[in-house]
Structure formats: C-alpha cells, structure tokens
Write an enzyme that holds these catalytic residues in place. Sequence first.
Site, PDB file in Angstrom:
ATOM      1  N   ASN B   7       0.873  -1.167   0.000  1.00  0.00           N
ATOM      2  CA  ASN B   7       0.000   0.000   0.000  1.00  0.00           C
ATOM      3  C   ASN B   7       0.914   1.221   0.000  1.00  0.00           C
ATOM      4  OD1 ASN B   7      -1.838   2.017   0.450  1.00  0.00           O
ATOM      5  ND2 ASN B   7      -2.641   1.181   2.378  1.00  0.00           N
ATOM      6  N   ARG B  91      -2.670  -2.096  -3.340  1.00  0.00           N
ATOM      7  CA  ARG B  91      -3.875  -1.330  -3.110  1.00  0.00           C
ATOM      8  C   ARG B  91      -3.816  -0.097  -4.007  1.00  0.00           C
ATOM      9  NH1 ARG B  91      -6.022   1.511   2.433  1.00  0.00           N
ATOM     10  NH2 ARG B  91      -7.987   2.167   1.545  1.00  0.00           N
ATOM     11  N   HIS B 180     -13.223   2.610   0.325  1.00  0.00           N
ATOM     12  CA  HIS B 180     -13.204   1.517   1.312  1.00  0.00           C
ATOM     13  C   HIS B 180     -13.846   0.259   0.739  1.00  0.00           C
ATOM     14  CE1 HIS B 180     -13.451   4.933   4.505  1.00  0.00           C
ATOM     15  NE2 HIS B 180     -12.193   4.561   4.371  1.00  0.00           N
ATOM     16  N   ARG B 241     -12.792  15.437   8.267  1.00  0.00           N
ATOM     17  CA  ARG B 241     -13.560  15.777   7.054  1.00  0.00           C
ATOM     18  C   ARG B 241     -15.010  16.069   7.419  1.00  0.00           C
ATOM     19  NH1 ARG B 241     -11.993  10.544   3.880  1.00  0.00           N
ATOM     20  NH2 ARG B 241      -9.765  10.653   4.311  1.00  0.00           N
ATOM     21  N   GLU B 384      -8.307  -5.560   5.005  1.00  0.00           N
ATOM     22  CA  GLU B 384      -8.159  -5.232   3.581  1.00  0.00           C
ATOM     23  C   GLU B 384      -6.962  -5.945   2.958  1.00  0.00           C
ATOM     24  OE1 GLU B 384      -9.310  -0.723   3.125  1.00  0.00           O
ATOM     25  OE2 GLU B 384      -8.781  -1.165   5.188  1.00  0.00           O
TER      26      GLU B 384
END
Lengths: 302, 403
Positions: B7, B91, B180, B241, B384
């Site tokens: 990743n 990823r 996601h 956010r 993941e």
Amino acid sequence: MRIRKVAIVGAGTMGCSIAENIGEKGFAVFLVDRTDELVEDAKSRVELSLNKRLEKWGITEAEKRVTLSRIRFTSKLDDVATCDLVIEAVQEDPNVKKKVLSDLDKLCHPKAILASNTSTLSITELAAVTQRPERVIGLHFLSPVVRVEVVEIVRGLKSSEETVEAVKRFVRSLDKIGVEVHDSPGFVTTRLITPLLNQAMNTLMEGVASASDIDTAIRLGFGLPRGPLEMADRMGLDTVLTSMEGLFRDLGDFSFRPCPLLRKLVRAGHLGVKTGQGFFKYDEEGNLMKEEENLVYQGARR
Amino acid sequence: MKVFVLNCGSSSVKYQLFNMEDESVMAKGLVERIGSDDAILTHTPTGRSSARKVSSILDHTTAIGQVLEMLVHPEHGVIADISEIRAVGHRVLHGGPTFTQSVLINGEVKQAIRDCIPLGPLHNPANLMGILAAESNIPGVPQVAVFDTAFHQTMPKHAFLYPLPYVLYERHKVRRYGFHGTSHRYIARRAAEVLNRPSKGLRIISCHLGNGASIAAVKDGKCMDTSMGLTPLEGLMMGTRSGDIDPAVVFYVMKHENLTIGEMDSLLNKHSGLLGVSGISGDMREIEAAVNSGNERAKIAFDIYEYRIRKYIGAYAVALDGVDAIVFTAGIGENSPFLRQRVCEGLGFLGVAIDPEKNDSKGKEVDITGEGSKVRVLIIPTNEELVIARDTLEIVSATNSAN
C-alpha cells in the site's frame, strides 16, 4: 541531476516565502542571512506566515510543524556547500547580487546550480562573475510565493539545457507552472505589469479618478484579484520605483518613466503595506483599512 | 505460495507478506519519509521483535528494495530467497469507471490507473510509483491491482449519478464512486459466513468507521449504495472531514473568508469533522474522553457524528427495503462500545437491540445482537490486506493455469 537540497541566500520577504514554499513541498531547505539577528527575524517571519495560513485553514498544525522542521535557519554561508540548488534573494542591486553569486560560486560544489530571483537584472551579466555560467539561471518567484502559481525560468546566454531541464523539473515539483523566458530586462511579468502600475499612478495624479475607483475599475473590469495601486503597495513602492527606473534605463520606453507621485511617496517614506501606507492605508496585518479611513487618508494627502 | 501486499503513499510504503497456504501474515512493516536522508523502515516478523532502520531512501524503488532485503535478512528475515514471492498485490485508490474488480497489471492497466489521476490526485500517482518500483525490484513477478472503488461499481445508476447537468458525467466522469470498497467487500462476505447464510437475499449495512468513514448498503453480496462520492469527502462526518454539507456553504465561506480553492479544500478535508466542531481533536478516543469530562463542544461533535450514522442507516434500510444485519468495523467501529451503543439505541424503530455486555468489546469479532432484535448486529474487524492477498492469489493462479 536531481534537486533535493536547496539553499536560499537572503532572508527578506521574498527569501522567507520562497523557503516556506520549498520546505512545504518536501525539500530540505537552508535559509541563510548575514547575522544571527536577521536569521532570528526570518524564523519568526516564516512562523508568522505559517500561522496566518493555519488561521485561514490552508494548512494544519502538523503541516506547519513539518514545514518548519525542514527549514534550517542559519547565518553560516558555508552551510550551502552541500546544496544542489542555491537561490539568491538578496536586494535588487547588481553589485550586491554579483558579490553574493561570486562567493557562492566558490563555496558550492561544482555541480550545484546557482539561481537568481532577480526581477529585472540580466542573468547573463550576473552569470559572468562565476566560473560556471552554464549552471546559472534565473528563477523569478512572484509574491506571495505560496499563492502565485507561476515562476519565470530565465535562461542566461550560457545556461545549459541540462540546467534548464533540472530547474523545470524542480519548479514542477513545487506544483507551479514554469514559464521559460529569455534574458531581457523585466522578463515577461515585470515588463508587462509595470506600465499598468505606472499608468494607474498617472491617472490618479491627473485627478481622473480616486485611488479606490481606479482599483475597483481595473479589478472588476478585468478580473484581477487586486487593483494596480494596491498591487504596487503590496510589492513595496521603493521596489516598484527601482524596477521602473531600471526598465526605463534599459529599454528607453517612456511607459516605464516613473510617475512623479510614486517618487513623492517613496521620498516621504510611504512605501506601501510594509510601512502601513502608500496609495492606501493598511492595518498591522497588512489588510486594507476600511473605505472611510482610506477616503480620509487620501483626502488629507491631496 | 507467498504473496507480497503493498500500500504505497506519496512518501510511505506499507507492506505485509502472506503465506497463502494458511493465509498467515509472515511479516509486516512500514517505510516512512521516503525522499529524505532519514527515512525509517520498521519491520515486524510475526512473533518476533521489530527491526528499525534509518537510512537515506530517495524513492519507492529503493524503499521496496530495502524491504525485500529485510524479508531475506539473516536475523529479521522470514523467507530464504526473494524468488519465494510469487505475486505482488497493490492497493490502488481510484479505478474510476474502468475497474469493476481486481486485475492483473499490464501496460494497459497502468495507463488506466494513470488516467484516473485527476480523480485521485493524491493517491493514484503514489500507487503507480509503487507498481513501477515493485516491477523494477522483482521483474517478471505478476502484480495485481486491487481498487478501493471496484466493489461499488455494482451500484445502480440512480444511486451513483448526481442530480447535476448530465454532460458533467459524460465529460468529466462526475459521479459517485465510493471508497473503502475492499473493506466493505470483506465485511459483506464475512458477515454472511458469521450469520451462516448465503449472500443471496442477505441485506447488510456495513459501517466502516475509521479516520475516514463510509457506509455501504449491500444486497446479494453486491453494493447498492455507499456514502462516499466522487472523492472521500462526501457522506458521514469524519475525524477531520466534513462529510455532507450544503454545497452552497462552499461559495458562501470562500467569499466571506476570502479563501482560495486550496484553502477551502484544506478546510473541508483537514479542519472539519470531529476536529472542526470540537476544537479538541479528530481522534474519537480523545472526543469520548472529553465527553466524559463534560466538554460541551466534544459532546455536540459526538452527537453530530452519531446522528449522521443513524440517518444513513435509516436511509440504507429503505434503499435495501429492510436490513438483516448491521456491521461495525475499522478503528472506531471496532473499538468504541459507547458509539455503537448510542447508534443502536436510536434504531429502535428498525427493531434493533444490542446486548450491552457483548457490546463491551474491542477489536474482536463479536455478535452483539440483543434479545428480541429483528436485526443482527455484528462487530467484524476488517482486513483489507487479506482481501488483496486473496484476490492476487486467485488472479495469478487463474492466469497460470490458463497458460
């Protein structure tokens, strides 16, 4: 060659904001000036600028700390010896700039690129004082550096392709657009904006319109963020006068002949934002004062 | 078979090495500060102590080279030879409308990832650098790209299209993509296993509540809707956010605060959410601590956060025409009993009830469904990396047997 470590020599307004911008983009930066006192000043200036941006949500506390940690503030010119690119941002005086470049030429490793942030002087002439004219180039950042997306990349007569390419890549990695210009007084930006500033001053002097109305007309009429008189105030009226005189001398064009009103203001020490007054009045933060106060100011000056 | 999962960020590389015989992690680690003279490689072989190395690492190629050296290191290594790595899984943030599932990387795929850079300007260039760097370190080893957006590509058009001039969709691919996806896919599959039911007919609402947060509505194992949009800014309130706001707030604030686009972007992405409202932190643990000590701003931040999750669950229960299971995952979802309790308390109309004792759990897979609940409520830690490793193995095995 790949540029990773950058030094900025001359920690004035431009030097500081260039250092801030380059540090922010992940490069290791040395910001050099002559005395420890000047260096301390520079540090608080960069901090102040970062704090202002933090207040406006432009960066985070963590980003501010990271940027500061990348900048080494120093009064030892020797520290530049390990840098790949050295940008001089000392005062716009050919003799001062030549002296600095000649010193840097001796200190820096032979592969290093020397850049000048001059807005009006000839790169070819500056390069001539070094033993490496092929590695000397102009890198004209505009103020405020973090907001302005363009940088003029100025080729001297002897600047090599390799140097130009390395600097172009560097400018791209700052997320800026490089504009390639050939060595000529004022390059593109200064040469084109100066007559506008000058004509705005003449228009004011002749009583055609008030300072506020001149700025409003140009700002809204042509979609500029600021009018020409405020722009001049922000650049510093002494700086504007110096570059106008230089362009008038070199190009002989009357559109560069400095407006008498500009000379008068400079003589009076009204240099724009940095002294709190020029064509307009400003508060300590550099914000334009309210319209009423500016009307009183302009009325009194007339 | 050993699968290497990467990743890659702009200045970091996270990695895990899987032994796919038993899906165990052999080693994991992280390279930080790539591009500097003092980059840090932290390597942890499973069951042994970590090794830390500080050195000059100027690019991703060097970073991955050093990781590979670590994997075969006499003291800290876990394999005898690099050739044991038979595949690499990456990823990749944004697959745009092109990728509906994981793919074997070739020239075209690389170009397509490059084409998606405008949609994922921060992550896609770094993901691509990681792919090129792995390629140059272990040439010839097949690589697979697993996209954060791919799982959501099954959304129906009425769910992914914004009510904007249609030409923006045609010209600039402006639509909901969702993120996601790898996590939501894992959750959907795992939930079916835990519930011991086939995916067919199963309606799941998957709540990925981490630093970034999104919810997905899943039916028959397929994504029907998700809360993140063109970018990860839409949807739930997050650590820093904003999530959903009136779009006109953007122009209003820009005008009155005299902000540039960059400043406004930073305001919404880095200065809003839990941090912006509370003024304390974007970290839910600190918010909860402040709520407990009676801080009003932390309390309202928590209330907004929790309320917005419930609104989405309500909306998705409607979108799915009912819900069989609600699943909590990721940092906050797995570790905050208080949040789960508050969310579920407010879902009484759906017939949701949780068992307070079972809910008092952190980071473990637990069925927290309460007595008489019409909806099953689960905590499932997401994984993941494992999904990426599984996809990589599957695609590479299929390619090998086809040749």
